[in-house]
Write an enzyme that holds these catalytic residues in place. Sequence first.
Site, short mmCIF file in Angstrom:
data_model
loop_
_atom_site.label_atom_id
_atom_site.label_comp_id
_atom_site.label_asym_id
_atom_site.label_seq_id
_atom_site.Cartn_x
_atom_site.Cartn_y
_atom_site.Cartn_z
N ASP A 130 0.83 -1.20 0.00
CA ASP A 130 0.00 0.00 0.00
C ASP A 130 0.87 1.26 0.00
OD1 ASP A 130 -2.39 1.35 -0.07
OD2 ASP A 130 -2.66 1.38 2.10
N CYS A 240 -19.16 -0.44 6.28
CA CYS A 240 -19.50 -1.21 5.08
C CYS A 240 -18.96 -2.63 5.14
CB CYS A 240 -19.00 -0.50 3.82
SG CYS A 240 -17.21 -0.37 3.68
#
Length: 307
Positions: A130, A240
């Site tokens: 990342d 989510c």
Amino acid sequence: MDGKKWLQAFTELAKQIGFDNVAASPIDPLPEASARLRQWLAKGMHGDMDYMQEHAAIREHPEELLPGAKSIISLTYNYYKPVSTAACGYSIARYAWSRDYHKVLRKKLKTVMSEMESCFGTVDYRICVDSAPIMEKAYAQRAGLGWIGKNGCFIAPNKGSYFLLAEVLVDIELPSGAPATDHCGECRICMDKCPTGAIVEPCVVDARKCISYLTIESKGDIPDEFRGKYRGWIFGCDICQEVCPHNRFASFHDDEDFTPHEEILSMCRDEWRALTKGRFDELFEGMPQKRAKYEGFMRNIKFVDNK
């Protein structure tokens, strides 16, 4: 060099050190993913993340990250723990309860590659955690590890989405996994449950509305339109993921590097409000919260308190 044997050995070592799944894919560009990226950027959905725009060309051509690279190895690493910080009145995304995963996974992969080179000889490689402009979820899907859900998270079959992704680019041709298919179907729970409406369409997240972006990446004032919608989240957001049916398969990890700091889990609301700069630096040493910095972290708390 026998790419099949090399990848088998790499996979065994990676799993021994804690990675869950490993698969490779060609480093060739991904036209459909590149088109979606360009559309997303054109609509300004990256917000203040200027680096997304600046490095867009490299994201479309990851071979520029390592000239001569032929394959991308994608890996998943489970970080799930069932506990929550919500009891104190504030919530912090699960991945941020312990050490900065960038450093942890990079160190693990350096160990794997060191062992690989001692067994197979030197190869040209680059580790990405990342930290490089690469469309990691799209390549992980091409390799067959899972698919990109409607919430933009990477979902692994029968395991859910509480995974970190990492990649190793190598100058070896490796056998590729079969691309994974989407298994979200007609489900749109994540879209309906997002309190700020950040998931504007399947697989498209407008960062400017996303609580994770607003509490970490955004450095300015939080727009008043989101007041009362944070539901206690002061660093990141897991809503989510918490509502995603696929996460009923989530299993607990046992890596000490990702064990939640008990002090963080036990802090009360008043302690968070009274956090000083010195205490912040001490409490979050080597952890993701340093990305928001003290000023941003306290901004988030005050925003949640003012509702």
